[in-house]
Structures are given as structure tokens and as C-alpha cells.
Design a protein around this motif. Structure first.
Motif, PDB file in Angstrom:
ATOM      1  N   ASN A   1      23.947  60.840  45.593  1.00 12.92           N
ATOM      2  CA  ASN A   1      24.614  60.619  46.518  1.00 12.92           C
ATOM      3  C   ASN A   1      25.531  61.202  46.792  1.00 12.92           C
ATOM      4  OD1 ASN A   1      24.872  58.171  48.439  1.00 12.92           O
ATOM      5  ND2 ASN A   1      26.873  57.940  47.532  1.00 12.92           N
TER       6      ASN A   1
ATOM      7  N   GLN B   1      27.358  56.358  56.668  1.00 17.79           N
ATOM      8  CA  GLN B   1      26.401  55.312  56.187  1.00 17.79           C
ATOM      9  C   GLN B   1      26.728  55.436  54.784  1.00 17.79           C
ATOM     10  OE1 GLN B   1      22.183  56.912  56.788  1.00 17.79           O
ATOM     11  NE2 GLN B   1      22.854  58.782  56.097  1.00 17.79           N
ATOM     12  N   SER B   2      26.266  54.334  54.289  1.00 19.33           N
ATOM     13  CA  SER B   2      26.434  54.183  52.661  1.00 19.33           C
ATOM     14  C   SER B   2      25.027  54.285  51.969  1.00 19.33           C
ATOM     15  CB  SER B   2      26.816  52.519  52.520  1.00 19.33           C
ATOM     16  OG  SER B   2      26.722  52.199  51.089  1.00 19.33           O
TER      17      SER B   2
ATOM     18  N   ARG C   1      24.218  52.799  49.526  1.00 25.28           N
ATOM     19  CA  ARG C   1      23.601  51.691  49.089  1.00 25.28           C
ATOM     20  C   ARG C   1      22.196  51.420  49.807  1.00 25.28           C
ATOM     21  NH1 ARG C   1      28.697  50.347  49.217  1.00 25.28           N
ATOM     22  NH2 ARG C   1      29.720  50.012  46.893  1.00 25.28           N
ATOM     23  N   ASP C   2      22.185  51.872  51.149  1.00 25.51           N
ATOM     24  CA  ASP C   2      21.362  51.703  52.229  1.00 25.51           C
ATOM     25  C   ASP C   2      20.437  52.750  52.422  1.00 25.51           C
ATOM     26  OD1 ASP C   2      22.586  49.189  52.277  1.00 25.51           O
ATOM     27  OD2 ASP C   2      24.031  49.778  53.617  1.00 25.51           O
ATOM     28  N   ALA C   3      20.887  54.203  52.185  1.00 27.32           N
ATOM     29  CA  ALA C   3      20.256  55.157  52.776  1.00 27.32           C
ATOM     30  C   ALA C   3      20.263  56.256  51.707  1.00 27.32           C
ATOM     31  CB  ALA C   3      21.044  55.877  53.997  1.00 27.32           C
ATOM     32  N   ASP C   4      19.133  57.190  51.730  1.00 20.88           N
ATOM     33  CA  ASP C   4      18.962  58.399  50.910  1.00 20.88           C
ATOM     34  C   ASP C   4      19.879  59.410  51.783  1.00 20.88           C
ATOM     35  OD1 ASP C   4      18.346  60.402  49.520  1.00 20.88           O
ATOM     36  OD2 ASP C   4      16.227  60.201  49.496  1.00 20.88           O
ATOM     37  N   LYS C   5      20.975  59.761  51.392  1.00 19.87           N
ATOM     38  CA  LYS C   5      21.914  60.937  51.970  1.00 19.87           C
ATOM     39  C   LYS C   5      21.143  62.438  51.783  1.00 19.87           C
ATOM     40  CE  LYS C   5      26.404  58.231  52.410  1.00 19.87           C
ATOM     41  NZ  LYS C   5      27.674  58.191  52.120  1.00 19.87           N
TER      42      LYS C   5
END
Length: 202
Positions: A30, A87-88, A90-94
Motif C-alpha cells: 500500500n 482513495q483508500s 482498504r478498497d483499492a489495490d494502489k
């Protein structure tokens, strides 16, 4: 404290660099955008970093005690800030579609749009309420190019203004853009948690 005596614009005069803080627990990579970074000693080489507790990266730093700072260059595109800052994890694969390699600590280092990276190991931390201040030993550091590091003021005045104009409202604190014709009165910025009063129309 009388909040009316504090103008956010005055605090913007304190100059900051901008960095992608990268983390990994071996299962999840992350990253997030940070600006509160300062070298505090040279022998040993130590760096202080303040990180918002709401960031998914905060939990990974607490868990692993290690992270990297990627020093962003002035020519970095706005999409980099959108990916790591708007974006977080927690919700996305950065890191989806992002080229990187791993430093000796196993944490990602970006390939593009950085001029240096610094690997850090947490030696102490201080609770600041909304943030944690991490004091860290430098375990590895490499200069990648001689390009300038972007400052927060340059980002605010140049980088974020290169995005395509659209209907919406921008947070004057962190640059988050809410798309739409009207902004709800009770809207809270998902990035910096400020209210609708700090937003201005694009």
C-alpha cells in the motif's frame, strides 16, 4: 482556542515536500501521500514522519515498523496523487498497473516520478490525536535523479490545476475533488476530514 483566529492559508506558508509513503506486510502493498516529513538527526540518521491514523498505511506501519519514503519530482502527473492520495488501500489495490521494485526491507519503491527513496525503521512513536508521529532510523537511502522534489505549494498551484476542468468542488485543504453540481451541506472530505465550508467551486 479561538478557531476564528486560525487561517488555513497562513499555515500553507509552512513549506513541505510531498512523498509517497509505501508499506507492505508481506501480503498487502500500500501507499499514501504524506507531507509532514523532516530529518531530525544526522548521527544516527533519523527522520520524523506524521501519519494520519485513518490511513490504511498507518495500520501497516504500526504492524510492521517499517516503510519507505518515495520523494516525488515536480513533473509528477496529477494521476499519481489521485492514485495514492484520493482513495483508500482498504478498497483499492494502489499498485495495480504501477511499476515498482522492492528495497532491502521488502517494501515497494516506485520506478517513475521520484528522485530518491529512503527506507525507515520505526524506533519510537508519539500519539498526536488524529495522527501518529513516527521517529525512524534510516536503513537505506538512494538518490535516483537530480530533479527537484515537489513542494505542497507547487502541487497546489500547478500540478492539481492541470487536471481537466469539470463541474464540482475542490477541498482547499488537501485538493480532493467532489464531482457534481452541488455540494451537500454535511459533506465531509474523505481525505482530510474537513467539512463543506473548506470547499470551493471549480
Amino acid at each position: 482556542m479561538n478557531i476564528e483566529k486560525i487561517e488555513a492559508s497562513a499555515l500553507f506558508k509552512i513549506e513541505y515536500g510531498l512523498y509517497v509513503l509505501t508499506t507492505s506486510d508481506g501480503e498487502k502493498d500500500n501507499g499514501c501521500i504524506v507531507d509532514a516529513v523532516m530529518q531530525v538527526t544526522s548521527t544516527p540518521a533519523r527522520v520524523a514522519v506524521a501519519l494520519n491514523k485513518d490511513n490504511f498505511s498507518h495500520g501497516l506501519v504500526v504492524k510492521t515498523g517499517k516503510f519507505n519514503l518515495n520523494c516525488i519530482t515536480k513533473d509528477a502527473p496529477f494521476d499519481l496523487f489521485k492514485n495514492f492520495g484520493f482513495q483508500s488501500g482498504r478498497d483499492a489495490d494502489k499498485f495495480s498497473g504501477v511499476e515498482f521494485w522492492r528495497a532491502e526491507n521488502g517494501v515497494p519503491v516506485l520506478i517513475d516520478n521520484i528522485n530518491a527513496f529512503i527506507s525507515l525503521k520505526v524506533v519510537s512513536s508519539t500519539d498526536l490525536g488524529t495522527h501518529t508521529l513516527f521517529i525512524c532510523d534510516v536503513t537505506e537511502a538512494k538518490e535516483i535523479s537530480s530533479e527537484e522534489t515537489i513542494t505542497y505549494s507547487y502541487y497546489r498551484s500547478h500540478t492539481k490545476n492541470t487536471q481537466q476542468k469539470k463541474k464540482g468542488f475542490v477541498c482547499t485543504v488537501c485538493g480532493y475533488v467532489y464531482e457534481g453540481d452541488t455540494l451537500p451541506e454535511d459533506f465531509v472530505c474523505p481525505v482530510c476530514k474537513q467539512g463543506a465550508e473548506v470547499f470551493k467551486e471549480l
